[in-house]
Design a protein around this motif. Structure first.
Motif, short mmCIF file in Angstrom:
data_model
loop_
_atom_site.label_atom_id
_atom_site.label_comp_id
_atom_site.label_asym_id
_atom_site.label_seq_id
_atom_site.Cartn_x
_atom_site.Cartn_y
_atom_site.Cartn_z
N PRO A 100 9.21 42.41 -36.17
CA PRO A 100 8.81 42.41 -34.75
C PRO A 100 9.93 42.95 -33.88
N SER A 101 9.57 43.59 -32.80
CA SER A 101 10.58 44.20 -31.91
C SER A 101 11.49 43.16 -31.30
N THR A 102 10.98 41.98 -31.07
CA THR A 102 11.78 40.94 -30.42
C THR A 102 12.89 40.40 -31.31
N SER A 103 12.86 40.76 -32.62
CA SER A 103 13.86 40.22 -33.54
C SER A 103 15.12 41.07 -33.59
N VAL A 104 15.13 42.21 -32.89
CA VAL A 104 16.32 43.05 -32.87
C VAL A 104 17.24 42.54 -31.77
N SER A 105 18.37 42.00 -32.14
CA SER A 105 19.25 41.36 -31.19
C SER A 105 19.97 42.39 -30.32
N GLY A 106 20.17 42.03 -29.08
CA GLY A 106 20.95 42.86 -28.17
C GLY A 106 20.26 44.14 -27.73
N THR A 107 18.93 44.18 -27.77
CA THR A 107 18.22 45.39 -27.37
C THR A 107 17.21 45.07 -26.29
N THR A 108 16.96 46.04 -25.42
CA THR A 108 15.95 45.92 -24.38
C THR A 108 14.84 46.92 -24.68
N LEU A 109 13.65 46.43 -24.95
CA LEU A 109 12.54 47.28 -25.37
C LEU A 109 11.40 47.21 -24.37
N PRO A 110 10.51 48.20 -24.36
CA PRO A 110 9.34 48.16 -23.46
C PRO A 110 8.46 46.96 -23.76
N SER A 111 7.69 46.53 -22.77
CA SER A 111 6.84 45.35 -22.93
C SER A 111 5.72 45.58 -23.93
N ASN A 112 5.32 46.85 -24.13
CA ASN A 112 4.23 47.14 -25.05
C ASN A 112 4.71 47.34 -26.49
N ALA A 113 6.01 47.22 -26.73
CA ALA A 113 6.53 47.35 -28.09
C ALA A 113 6.29 46.05 -28.84
N THR A 114 5.57 46.10 -29.92
CA THR A 114 5.18 44.89 -30.65
C THR A 114 5.84 44.77 -32.01
N SER A 115 5.97 45.87 -32.74
CA SER A 115 6.53 45.78 -34.08
C SER A 115 7.15 47.11 -34.47
N ASN A 116 7.98 47.04 -35.50
CA ASN A 116 8.64 48.22 -36.05
C ASN A 116 8.22 48.38 -37.50
N GLN A 117 8.14 49.62 -37.95
CA GLN A 117 7.77 49.91 -39.33
C GLN A 117 8.51 51.15 -39.78
N ALA A 118 9.17 51.06 -40.93
CA ALA A 118 9.94 52.19 -41.45
C ALA A 118 9.74 52.28 -42.95
N VAL A 119 9.53 53.48 -43.45
CA VAL A 119 9.35 53.71 -44.88
C VAL A 119 10.72 53.73 -45.55
N ILE A 120 10.88 52.98 -46.62
CA ILE A 120 12.15 52.95 -47.34
C ILE A 120 12.05 53.60 -48.73
N TRP A 121 10.81 53.76 -49.24
CA TRP A 121 10.65 54.33 -50.59
C TRP A 121 9.23 54.84 -50.75
N ASP A 122 9.06 55.92 -51.51
CA ASP A 122 7.72 56.41 -51.80
C ASP A 122 7.71 57.16 -53.12
N THR A 123 6.53 57.35 -53.67
CA THR A 123 6.37 58.10 -54.91
C THR A 123 4.93 58.60 -55.01
N ILE A 124 4.73 59.64 -55.83
CA ILE A 124 3.41 60.18 -56.11
C ILE A 124 3.13 60.02 -57.60
N VAL A 125 2.01 59.38 -57.92
CA VAL A 125 1.59 59.19 -59.30
C VAL A 125 0.38 60.09 -59.54
N THR A 126 0.51 61.09 -60.40
CA THR A 126 -0.56 62.03 -60.65
C THR A 126 -1.45 61.55 -61.79
#
Length: 238
Positions: free
Chosen positions: A95-121
């Motif tokens: 959640p955006s509110t869990s990032v300490s020391g940051t000021t975010l817009p009121s409509n910011a609700t969550s963060n999502q980032a890809v850390i790994w991916d793969t393609i299985v044929t």
């Protein structure tokens, strides 16, 4: 009498109609094939937050997180004779509110980032895989005489290093709380529509079992060992 051009047009129209009907039947065959993807284990094994340039093209230094994880998943039920390949990726969410020391817009609700991916044929699409000749030879051997290789879609990773580091627009990500890892998949058929991980059961298609890790917090910023730096200075001075 029809002219030759009209006959050609009628033949072509009949051919396209038959091709469309056959393609529709092939795509519909996926809905009568059971799907029951399962993730047995998805957990973190090592967490680090450092300061630097997360990418070679980064213009400034910032905090970024490195998350190593263990994964044991069975997605083999997603493979049918109409499956071209399976795209699997893992995201870190918080959640955006869990990032300490940051000021975010009121409509910011969550963060999502890809850390790994793969393609299985699938066996019939191994030639599209971006792998070396030795690995491709092993894939073809494993699929010889089989419409679907039972091992396709079974992913086992231990202490896997992420492909991508996590950053934040604020440049700060240390001590972020309530972070979770989530597995996603995208089934890409030879004929038909793309299907993503579903949130509910639809007939024979079951939603992903597991796929979400326990909540964890990112550690504080990893600082360089000041003792080693002082020792290095002493050696240089002497």
């Amino acid at each position: 009498m029809y002219s030759s051009l009209v006959r050609i047009q009628n033949t072509f129209g009949f051919f396209t109609t038959v091709a469309f009907v056959v393609a529709a039947l092939i795509a519909a065959s996926d809905f009568v094939t059971p799907r029951a993807p399962v993730v047995n284990v998805l957990k973190t094994t090592n967490l680090q937050v450092v300061r630097g340039r997360p990418h070679y093209y980064s213009s400034k230094k910032e905090e970024y997180a490195i998350i190593k994880f263990t994964l044991d998943a069975d997605l083999s039920s997603l493979f049918t004779w109409n499956t071209k390949q399976l795209f699997v990726y893992i995201t870190a969410e918080w959640p955006s509110t869990s990032v300490s020391g940051t000021t975010l817009p009121s409509n910011a609700t969550s963060n999502q980032a890809v850390i790994w991916d793969t393609i299985v044929t699938s066996p019939s699409a191994d030639h599209l895989a971006n792998i070396g000749p030795i690995a491709l030879k092993k894939l073809r051997k494993s699929a010889a005489g089989k419409p679907i290789d039972p091992s396709r879609g079974k992913i086992t990773l231990k202490n896997q290093r992420p492909k991508y580091q996590i950053t934040h627009p604020s440049g700060k990500i240390a001590e972020t709380e309530d972070v979770t890892l989530r597995l996603h998949y995208n089934v890409q058929p030879w004929v038909g529509v793309l299907t993503w991980n579903q949130n509910a059961d639809y007939g024979l298609w079951k939603q992903l079992s597991g796929g979400l890790s326990k909540k964890f917090s990112l550690p504080s910023l990893k600082k360089k060992d000041e003792g080693k730096k002082a020792k290095a200075r002493g050696i240089l001075v002497s």
